[in-house]
Motif scaffolding. Structure first.
Motif, PDB file in Angstrom:
ATOM      1  N   ARG A  91       0.844  -1.187   0.000  1.00 47.49           N
ATOM      2  CA  ARG A  91       0.000   0.000   0.000  1.00 47.49           C
ATOM      3  C   ARG A  91       0.884   1.243   0.000  1.00 47.49           C
ATOM      4  O   ARG A  91       0.641   2.203  -0.739  1.00 47.49           O
ATOM      5  CB  ARG A  91      -0.862  -0.037   1.257  1.00 47.49           C
ATOM      6  N   ALA A  92       1.924   1.204   0.822  1.00 46.60           N
ATOM      7  CA  ALA A  92       2.840   2.348   0.880  1.00 46.60           C
ATOM      8  C   ALA A  92       3.593   2.497  -0.447  1.00 46.60           C
ATOM      9  O   ALA A  92       3.823   3.615  -0.912  1.00 46.60           O
ATOM     10  CB  ALA A  92       3.827   2.175   2.031  1.00 46.60           C
ATOM     11  N   ARG A 120       2.427   1.740  -3.427  1.00 45.54           N
ATOM     12  CA  ARG A 120       1.522   2.320  -4.428  1.00 45.54           C
ATOM     13  C   ARG A 120       1.247   3.788  -4.134  1.00 45.54           C
ATOM     14  O   ARG A 120       1.214   4.621  -5.040  1.00 45.54           O
ATOM     15  CB  ARG A 120       0.222   1.506  -4.485  1.00 45.54           C
ATOM     16  N   ALA A 121       1.039   4.100  -2.845  1.00 45.38           N
ATOM     17  CA  ALA A 121       0.761   5.492  -2.487  1.00 45.38           C
ATOM     18  C   ALA A 121       1.950   6.384  -2.829  1.00 45.38           C
ATOM     19  O   ALA A 121       1.792   7.481  -3.374  1.00 45.38           O
ATOM     20  CB  ALA A 121       0.430   5.594  -0.997  1.00 45.38           C
ATOM     21  N   ASP A 170       2.104   6.969  -6.450  1.00 42.97           N
ATOM     22  CA  ASP A 170       1.090   7.930  -6.886  1.00 42.97           C
ATOM     23  C   ASP A 170       1.521   9.364  -6.584  1.00 42.97           C
ATOM     24  O   ASP A 170       1.368  10.254  -7.423  1.00 42.97           O
ATOM     25  CB  ASP A 170      -0.238   7.691  -6.144  1.00 42.97           C
ATOM     26  N   ASP A 171       1.995   9.594  -5.367  1.00 46.81           N
ATOM     27  CA  ASP A 171       2.171  10.972  -4.910  1.00 46.81           C
ATOM     28  C   ASP A 171       3.033  10.997  -3.643  1.00 46.81           C
ATOM     29  O   ASP A 171       2.520  10.878  -2.531  1.00 46.81           O
ATOM     30  CB  ASP A 171       0.774  11.550  -4.615  1.00 46.81           C
ATOM     31  N   THR A 182       2.060  13.662  -0.739  1.00 47.93           N
ATOM     32  CA  THR A 182       0.892  13.295   0.060  1.00 47.93           C
ATOM     33  C   THR A 182       1.189  12.039   0.885  1.00 47.93           C
ATOM     34  O   THR A 182       0.740  11.925   2.026  1.00 47.93           O
ATOM     35  CB  THR A 182      -0.333  13.098  -0.844  1.00 47.93           C
ATOM     36  N   ALA A 183       1.975  11.122   0.321  1.00 47.96           N
ATOM     37  CA  ALA A 183       2.352   9.920   1.084  1.00 47.96           C
ATOM     38  C   ALA A 183       3.091  10.315   2.364  1.00 47.96           C
ATOM     39  O   ALA A 183       2.873   9.721   3.421  1.00 47.96           O
ATOM     40  CB  ALA A 183       3.207   8.991   0.232  1.00 47.96           C
ATOM     41  N   SER A 184       3.934  11.341   2.274  1.00 41.38           N
ATOM     42  CA  SER A 184       4.682  11.736   3.477  1.00 41.38           C
ATOM     43  C   SER A 184       3.738  12.316   4.534  1.00 41.38           C
ATOM     44  O   SER A 184       4.000  12.204   5.733  1.00 41.38           O
ATOM     45  CB  SER A 184       5.802  12.724   3.127  1.00 41.38           C
ATOM     46  N   ILE A 208       4.547   8.228   5.767  1.00 48.42           N
ATOM     47  CA  ILE A 208       5.437   7.382   4.966  1.00 48.42           C
ATOM     48  C   ILE A 208       6.701   8.168   4.645  1.00 48.42           C
ATOM     49  O   ILE A 208       6.636   9.344   4.284  1.00 48.42           O
ATOM     50  CB  ILE A 208       4.726   6.974   3.655  1.00 48.42           C
ATOM     51  N   TYR A 217      -4.129   4.961 -15.506  1.00 51.67           N
ATOM     52  CA  TYR A 217      -3.783   6.373 -15.297  1.00 51.67           C
ATOM     53  C   TYR A 217      -2.270   6.475 -15.322  1.00 51.67           C
ATOM     54  O   TYR A 217      -1.588   5.480 -15.173  1.00 51.67           O
ATOM     55  CB  TYR A 217      -4.287   6.829 -13.928  1.00 51.67           C
TER      56      TYR A 217
END
Ligand SMILES: Nc1ncnc2c1ncn2[C@@H]1O[C@H](COP(=O)(O)OP(=O)(O)OP(=O)(O)O)[C@@H](O)[C@H]1O
Ligand SMILES: [Mg+2]
Lengths: 287, 235
Positions: A166-167, A169-170, A173-174, A177-179, A183, A286
């Motif tokens: 999950r981390a 992929r997040a 993605d971005d 925002t993950a931080s 993360i 995407y």
């Protein structure tokens, strides 16, 4: 049925290319890093396995299991100390750095192991085969293919079923925002490269057992890996397997027609797929 | 002592300075609103507090600690969570994964759990398996809020949660605020909608061109004063 046999060999060969490609695909999928040293890292892994085999006198599969954590650590450190520093908006610095790494690895291996070609000996396994009536399949190619499936299933499990995935992929993605979620992109990337190095070690095991290798063959393996990843659609591991199979089948069919066409046929298949589907067979929805 | 405060906070992007000495304070249990026109620096202020923009250590204090220089991933661990402007859901994560990732690496001891978020926004439970970004704007905003809440923050930063939403959707989202406050979070809302800000906030700060130009309780602020603070005295 010579054609069935040829195609079956090609499919199994695709497993090897998928193994070459899976680590590349993983790293690209998570951090948009094209690692030009990927092929040389596979060769490094093969030498490491060879070293463990010759020092401990154990079988190559056990040696690979020992090499895996070492390679994980190497990948982790490489990412933390080098690659994380060059990742950013601009894709050129990481390309240059991994290109440089490729040269460094080749020369270091040349220093350490000379230019002589080597092989990881696997005993009777090397020539064992199974007669299935229409086709006779080598045990080694089948093991390679099965390993590719296991690797892809395992990576997909990590990717889609764990908090780590999950981390991944997040962050892909971005990262900003993950931080905000707690993360640390830098450590997520380091773990990802570590995992990719475990896959590299598995690829190295089969590379080393199936053919001769020397310090300079990395870039040629990288090309097949690249083609498999791109045909498959960037970031899709099953797509990478399909890409590997397409190249593998094209090569064996090409070789069956004329032995000189083997390599060329693989590259032609790559170009044809790209002409028809420029984003690969299984592109992400995407990007 | 305030729970969270900025002290003469300056911030910017490269050579461009966006904040010029901002002082705001948030007390335990309080809700404050930051209002201001486009480009006033509201988001920059939120990003500075959340650690996306790093500052000198003393410029932001939280529970008496200087946290201005800490990175975002440590700030959220301390208990400051942000609902970012534009929601910023992760497209490759399902609704449920988007919520869960808000508690990444932390064991959730506190009021908010996945189940409590679903109780707060029942529609999200129905949609939990679809990609977060396939939801409507209002539902995405609910996910973004839930994702921040699940880390059980002491301070919740909400950057324009009503932007682009229909009034009835805005009402639904703001209806969650009392429960959020009750669960123990102090809240900073950034709003362009002055009426909304006045309704929910204990105190309002108006920003213009990187400075706080007016502060006070909603009942103490006249329309003219806000107008001047918002657009400048000449407008
Ligand atoms: N990433 C960036 N790089 C450079 N300048 C930026 C960046 N983000 C914001 N700015 C500038 O900083 C100033 C403050 O922007 P900020 O986003 O904080 O305003 P805001 O009050 O949140 O506006 P809005 O209501 O439109 O969201 C603006 O002049 C803006 O152009
Ligand atoms: Mg803003």
């Amino acid at each position: 049925m010579i054609w069935i046999d040829t195609i079956a060999q090609g499919i199994l060969l695709g497993g090897l290319y998928a193994l070459f490609a899976a680590g590349l695909s993983l790293v690209f999928g998570i951090m948009r890093l094209v690692n030009l040293a990927h092929g040389d890292l596979i060769v490094l892994g093969a030498y490491l396995i060879l070293l463990v085999v010759s020092i401990l006198g154990i079988n190559p599969f056990l040696a690979a299991a020992i090499a895996m954590p070492v390679m994980f650590g190497f990948g982790w450190v490489l990412q933390r100390l080098v690659l994380n520093r060059v990742l950013g908006e601009d894709i050129l610095p990481p390309l240059l750095v991994t290109f440089g790494l490729s040269i460094v690895l080749q020369n270091a291996l040349l220093e350490g192991f000379t230019a002589d070609s080597q092989r990881v000996r696997a005993g009777p396994l090397e020539t064992a085969s199974v007669d299935l009536g229409a086709v006779t399949l080598g045990v080694m190619p089948m093991l390679t293919f099965a390993s590719a499936i296991v690797v892809i299933v395992a990576l997909n499990q990590i990717f889609y079923r764990t908090a780590l995935g999950r981390a991944f992929r997040a962050t892909s993605d971005d990262p900003v925002t993950a931080s905000l979620m707690g993360i640390k992109p830098a450590s997520v990337f380091a773990v990802a490269t570590g995992i990719a190095m475990i896959v590299v070690t598995i690829a190295a095991l089969y590379l080393g057992m199936r053919s001769n290798f020397d310090p300079t063959i990395g870039p040629a393996r990288l090309i097949y890996a690249f083609e498999a990843v791109i045909i498959g659609g960037l970031g899709s591991l099953w797509g990478t397997l399909v890409g590997g199979i397409i190249i593998g089948v094209a090569q064996t069919v090409g070789a069956a027609i004329n032995p000189e066409w083997q390599i060329l046929a693989g590259h032609v298949a790559f170009l044809v797929v790209l002409l028809i589907k420029p984003r690969g067979l299984f592109p992400r929805a995407y990007d | 002592m305030s729970l969270l405060a900025t002290h003469d906070l300056t911030a910017g992007y490269g050579d461009f300075q966006a904040l010029f000495g901002v002082d705001i304070a948030l007390d335990e249990g309080e809700t404050i609103a930051i209002i201001g026109a486009n480009g006033a620096g509201k988001t920059t202020l939120m990003r500075s507090i959340a650690g996306v923009l790093r500052n000198a250590p003393q410029m932001v204090t939280f529970e008496g600690r200087q946290v201005g220089a800490l990175p975002a991933d440590e700030i959220v661990g301390l208990g400051i969570a942000m609902v970012p402007e534009g929601r910023k859901l992760f497209p490759s994560l399902s609704v449920e994964e988007n919520l869960l990732i808000g508690a990444h690496g932390r064991s959730g001891n506190g009021y908010w759990s996945l189940q409590r978020i679903y109780d707060l926004f029942p529609i999200l439970k129905e949609k939990r398996r679809v990609p977060g970004t396939s939801l409507s704007g209002g539902q995405q905003q609910m996910v973004a809020i839930g994702r921040a809440l699940i880390s059980n923050p002491r301070v919740l930063l909400c950057d324009e949660i009503s932007l682009g939403l229909a009034p009835v959707v805005i009402r639904d989202i703001y209806a969650a605020l009392p429960q959020i406050q009750e669960a123990g979070a102090a809240v900073i809302v950034v709003e362009q909608d002055i009426g909304q800000a006045m309704k929910v906030a204990d105190r309002v700060h108006c920003m213009m061109e990187g400075r706080v130009t007016l502060s006070g309780a909603p009942s103490d602020l006249s329309r003219d004063a806000i107008h001047n603070a918002y657009f400048g005295a000449a407008a």
